[in-house]
Write a protein that holds these residues in place. Structure first.
Motif: not given
Length: 120
Positions: A109-110, A112-114, A116-117, A120
């Motif tokens: 969760k901490s 960066p979005k890039k 994290r993606e 998945q």
């Protein structure tokens, strides 16, 4: 749980890598190049297995209050890390796995979005 079971469980998680960044004793599992679990191999060899896990600060306090096997993180931020003594038999394997999941999820969760993606 033995060290191989711990290792196998951690490595099944997306994006997890294992390292020995400090010395040949401290095994570290990372996701997104951030630590979520540390353990001393020497402690496992002495049948005194412990793991350090990242934890939500409020939940960390709750765990410490409810379990003798949970203490503030050894050599870590006491606010965000707990040390779990696995050898005392108080913590069940499913519970330890849940705590590992929680630590992994906090780190993910901490990120960066890039990054994290990509997990998945």
């Amino acid at each position: 749980m033995n060290i191989e079971q711990l290792r196998d469980y951690c490595l099944t998680k997306n994006g997890v890598t294992e390292h020995f960044p400090f010395d040949e004793d401290v095994l570290v599992f990372k996701v997104g190049n951030k630590m979520f679990l540390l353990t001393s191999l020497k402690n496992w060899e002495k049948n005194e297995a412990t793991i350090n896990l990242k934890c939500d600060p409020e939940y960390a306090l709750e765990l410490r209050a409810n379990y003798e096997s949970v203490e503030p993180g050894y050599h870590m931020s006491k606010k965000h890390w707990n040390t779990m003594s696995l050898y005392k038999g108080e913590l069940t394997i499913p519970f330890v796995k849940q705590l590992i999941d929680d630590s992994y999820d906090l780190i993910v969760k901490s990120l960066p979005k890039k990054i994290r993606e990509t997990l998945q």
